[in-house]
Design an enzyme around this catalytic site. Structure first.
Site, PDB file in Angstrom:
ATOM      1  N   HIS A 159       0.842  -1.205   0.000  1.00 27.78           N
ATOM      2  CA  HIS A 159       0.000   0.000   0.000  1.00 27.78           C
ATOM      3  C   HIS A 159       0.865   1.238   0.000  1.00 27.78           C
ATOM      4  O   HIS A 159       1.933   1.245   0.608  1.00 27.78           O
ATOM      5  CB  HIS A 159      -0.915   0.001   1.230  1.00 27.78           C
ATOM      6  CG  HIS A 159      -2.100   0.866   1.038  1.00 27.78           C
ATOM      7  ND1 HIS A 159      -2.084   2.207   1.301  1.00 27.78           N
ATOM      8  CD2 HIS A 159      -3.332   0.582   0.547  1.00 27.78           C
ATOM      9  CE1 HIS A 159      -3.265   2.709   0.998  1.00 27.78           C
ATOM     10  NE2 HIS A 159      -4.036   1.758   0.536  1.00 27.78           N
ATOM     11  N   ASP A 203      -7.899  -5.559  -0.762  1.00 28.04           N
ATOM     12  CA  ASP A 203      -8.303  -6.401  -1.887  1.00 28.04           C
ATOM     13  C   ASP A 203      -8.011  -7.882  -1.687  1.00 28.04           C
ATOM     14  O   ASP A 203      -8.630  -8.725  -2.327  1.00 28.04           O
ATOM     15  CB  ASP A 203      -7.587  -5.924  -3.172  1.00 28.04           C
ATOM     16  CG  ASP A 203      -8.098  -4.576  -3.610  1.00 28.04           C
ATOM     17  OD1 ASP A 203      -9.304  -4.460  -3.823  1.00 28.04           O
ATOM     18  OD2 ASP A 203      -7.302  -3.633  -3.717  1.00 28.04           O
TER      19      ASP A 203
HETATM   20  N1  COA Z   1       4.197  -7.577  -4.396  1.00 27.81           N
HETATM   21  C1  COA Z   1       5.545  -7.599  -4.426  1.00 27.81           C
HETATM   22  N2  COA Z   1       6.294  -6.513  -4.217  1.00 27.81           N
HETATM   23  C2  COA Z   1       5.657  -5.359  -3.975  1.00 27.81           C
HETATM   24  C3  COA Z   1       4.268  -5.274  -3.926  1.00 27.81           C
HETATM   25  C4  COA Z   1       3.544  -6.445  -4.141  1.00 27.81           C
HETATM   26  N3  COA Z   1       2.208  -6.422  -4.112  1.00 27.81           N
HETATM   27  N4  COA Z   1       3.914  -4.002  -3.657  1.00 27.81           N
HETATM   28  C5  COA Z   1       5.052  -3.302  -3.543  1.00 27.81           C
HETATM   29  N5  COA Z   1       6.096  -4.136  -3.741  1.00 27.81           N
HETATM   30  C6  COA Z   1       7.503  -3.762  -3.695  1.00 27.81           C
HETATM   31  C7  COA Z   1       7.956  -3.166  -5.005  1.00 27.81           C
HETATM   32  O1  COA Z   1       8.398  -4.120  -5.924  1.00 27.81           O
HETATM   33  C8  COA Z   1       9.056  -2.255  -4.531  1.00 27.81           C
HETATM   34  O2  COA Z   1      10.163  -3.062  -4.225  1.00 27.81           O
HETATM   35  P1  COA Z   1      11.643  -2.619  -4.654  1.00 27.81           P
HETATM   36  O3  COA Z   1      11.863  -1.326  -3.916  1.00 27.81           O
HETATM   37  O4  COA Z   1      12.480  -3.750  -4.217  1.00 27.81           O
HETATM   38  O5  COA Z   1      11.572  -2.408  -6.134  1.00 27.81           O
HETATM   39  C9  COA Z   1       8.540  -1.732  -3.187  1.00 27.81           C
HETATM   40  O6  COA Z   1       7.655  -2.732  -2.725  1.00 27.81           O
HETATM   41  C10 COA Z   1       7.818  -0.399  -3.283  1.00 27.81           C
HETATM   42  O7  COA Z   1       6.859  -0.474  -4.339  1.00 27.81           O
HETATM   43  P2  COA Z   1       6.216   0.784  -5.050  1.00 27.81           P
HETATM   44  O8  COA Z   1       5.618   0.351  -6.336  1.00 27.81           O
HETATM   45  O9  COA Z   1       7.204   1.907  -5.094  1.00 27.81           O
HETATM   46  O10 COA Z   1       5.122   1.191  -4.027  1.00 27.81           O
HETATM   47  P3  COA Z   1       3.860   2.059  -4.371  1.00 27.81           P
HETATM   48  O11 COA Z   1       3.541   2.824  -3.151  1.00 27.81           O
HETATM   49  O12 COA Z   1       4.058   2.854  -5.604  1.00 27.81           O
HETATM   50  O13 COA Z   1       2.758   0.954  -4.712  1.00 27.81           O
HETATM   51  C11 COA Z   1       0.886  -0.392  -4.757  1.00 27.81           C
HETATM   52  C12 COA Z   1       1.646   0.713  -3.986  1.00 27.81           C
HETATM   53  C13 COA Z   1      -0.431  -0.634  -4.067  1.00 27.81           C
HETATM   54  C14 COA Z   1       0.638   0.082  -6.190  1.00 27.81           C
HETATM   55  C15 COA Z   1       1.747  -1.670  -4.761  1.00 27.81           C
HETATM   56  O14 COA Z   1       1.944  -2.114  -3.447  1.00 27.81           O
HETATM   57  C16 COA Z   1       1.153  -2.774  -5.635  1.00 27.81           C
HETATM   58  O15 COA Z   1       1.384  -2.787  -6.834  1.00 27.81           O
HETATM   59  N6  COA Z   1       0.355  -3.709  -5.024  1.00 27.81           N
HETATM   60  C17 COA Z   1      -0.300  -4.741  -5.787  1.00 27.81           C
HETATM   61  C18 COA Z   1      -1.609  -4.205  -6.351  1.00 27.81           C
HETATM   62  C19 COA Z   1      -2.658  -4.014  -5.286  1.00 27.81           C
HETATM   63  O16 COA Z   1      -2.879  -4.882  -4.451  1.00 27.81           O
HETATM   64  N7  COA Z   1      -3.327  -2.875  -5.360  1.00 27.81           N
HETATM   65  C20 COA Z   1      -4.405  -2.544  -4.454  1.00 27.81           C
HETATM   66  C21 COA Z   1      -3.988  -1.417  -3.556  1.00 27.81           C
HETATM   67  S1  COA Z   1      -5.213  -1.117  -2.301  1.00 27.81           S
END
Ligand code: COA
Length: 391
Positions: A270, A321
């Site tokens: 998140h 989710d």
């Molecule tokens: N699975 C695996 N790794 C994850 C992850 C996941 N669901 N969510 C974040 N990470 C990792 C990223 O790969 C990154 O790792 P790194 O620094 O080694 O590259 C780190 O955590 C930070 O990720 P980042 O994309 O910068 O965080 P964000 O704040 O932009 O993303 C989300 C937030 C929600 C988009 C992200 O956690 C995600 O894609 N989750 C899956 C989709 C989801 O469940 N969405 C519903 C949200 S309520």
């Protein structure tokens, strides 16, 4: 372009994903990412999940700021049920959509079409916007359930005024009044998804509203944004993943291989919460209860095992989710409708935010850092040769 302008642009700091940027003031909900808490109008989500009579009480709270008295709640429930019917023209439109189209795409087009038939369509006064907002909150659940019935070649059902919103959604889907546990599960889904600070779809709604676009337009923008797999579309992908894991012994290898390939595990992570998403606690409990009773007992066990592996490997917790998928599966919602059920709840937050934006508006118009070339000279088309870059 002057050197000063170029230097100014180059010094601009870009905040990727607008992380940490404060783009609005709101008293609707507060996401406390550090402590893993969520508040609707100052009430902790745990108290709301444990004590509200039903989702509509939460809608009243979000739109009015205070909890309703018993009389106010009764009147508001009646109002919502009375607005749940949708124009037959919109149902006809849904009937001619290709059966292969995604329910979120049909919902987006249908909500946009609702505006053509709304009696307040041309009136964007605060009073009319509020009336339209309440109408959309009531109509989206009907649209979602009606689309399901269309896809199943079943007769579309009208909402039953004697049922609450959660019961009505399941009744309009399945054609029978749901058992108590299923109705409670739907109610929890609705009230836990109702609002969540300045999430992507709410921000999209506020951006549209800030241009003085009407509330149907703002909700259409929000629906388009919710569909993405990094936002509301994650719940559908969670079930897709669970279906690929045949039994609990396969979990470890499956998840570790996903992580090794740098894939994201849907339903985890998140932007704001450092700890666990507080909504996940309630859905996990509900998922366990429902899966224990259903023929798909393994789904909860598999989900729980995934949770442990992802936490250990990445230090990441499940978000709303993750367990929403198994809860929805257990109450008979097909996976391609999961995000639409999310929308049937989040619409209350979107409406509250759009009205809030109208009330205290300033056009939302950020800026960007230019990364292109400067001071190129325009070459008329007849003087350009081949694909050579002109300067
Ligand atoms: N699975 C695996 N790794 C994850 C992850 C996941 N669901 N969510 C974040 N990470 C990792 C990223 O790969 C990154 O790792 P790194 O620094 O080694 O590259 C780190 O955590 C930070 O990720 P980042 O994309 O910068 O965080 P964000 O704040 O932009 O993303 C989300 C937030 C929600 C988009 C992200 O956690 C995600 O894609 N989750 C899956 C989709 C989801 O469940 N969405 C519903 C949200 S309520």
């Amino acid at each position: 372009m002057t050197e000063k302008a170029i230097n100014q642009n180059q010094e601009t700091e870009v905040i990727r994903g607008l992380e940490g940027v404060v783009a609005a003031e709101t008293d609707i909900s507060f996401v406390d990412g550090v402590h893993g808490d969520l508040y609707y109008k100052g009430y902790n989500i745990h108290e709301i999940a444990d004590h509200t009579t039903s989702y509509v009480e939460v809608v009243y709270l979000l739109l009015n700021g205070d909890l309703p008295t018993r009389q106010e709640l009764k009147k508001f429930r009646r109002k919502i049920v009375s607005e749940m019917r949708v124009p037959t023209q919109v149902i006809k439109m849904m009937e001619i959509m290709p059966p292969s189209s995604h329910p979120m795409d049909v919902l987006r087009a249908s909500v946009s079409a609702l505006s053509f038939f709304d009696t307040d369509a041309k009136d964007n006064s605060p009073e009319a916007s509020r009336r339209k907002g309440i109408r959309i909150i009531a109509q989206i659940p009907t649209l979602v359930a009606s689309l399901y019935r269309i896809r199943k070649h079943k007769m579309i059902l009208s909402p039953d005024p004697g049922l609450n919103m959660a019961e009505n959604i399941l009744y309009m889907f399945h054609g029978e009044v749901p058992e108590d546990l299923h109705a409670r599960a739907m109610d929890q889904l609705l009230l836990l998804h109702a609002d969540h600070g300045l999430n992507a779809s709410t921000f999209a709604a506020r951006v549209a509203a800030s241009t003085h676009a009407d509330i149907h337009a703002a909700v259409t923008a929000a629906l388009a944004t919710l569909k993405g797999p990094l936002h509301g579309g994650a719940n559908e992908r969670v079930m897709k993943m669970l279906r690929k894991i045949n039994n609990i012994d396969e979990v470890e290898e499956y998840i570790n291989s996903m992580l090794a390939q740098g894939q994201r595990v849907m339903g985890f992570g998140h932007r704001v919460y450092i700890k666990e998403d507080p909504r996940a606690r309630h859905l996990r409990k509900m998922s366990e209860e429902l899966c224990r009773q259903s023929e798909n007992k393994n789904l909860y066990k598999i989900s729980h095992k995934i949770e442990g592996i992802v936490l250990e490997a990445k230090g990441i917790y499940p978000n709303v989710d993750f367990y929403s998928a198994t809860v929805q599966n257990a109450i008979g919602i097909p996976s391609d409708f999961y995000t639409a059920i999310f929308a049937a709840s989040r619409i209350s937050g979107w409406v509250a935010h759009v009205l809030d934006q109208y009330d205290n508006n300033r056009l939302i118009r950020p800026t960007s850092k230019y990364t292109g070339e400067y001071n190129r000279h325009f070459v008329p088309v007849k003087e350009r040769s081949g694909n050579k870059k002109q300067s």
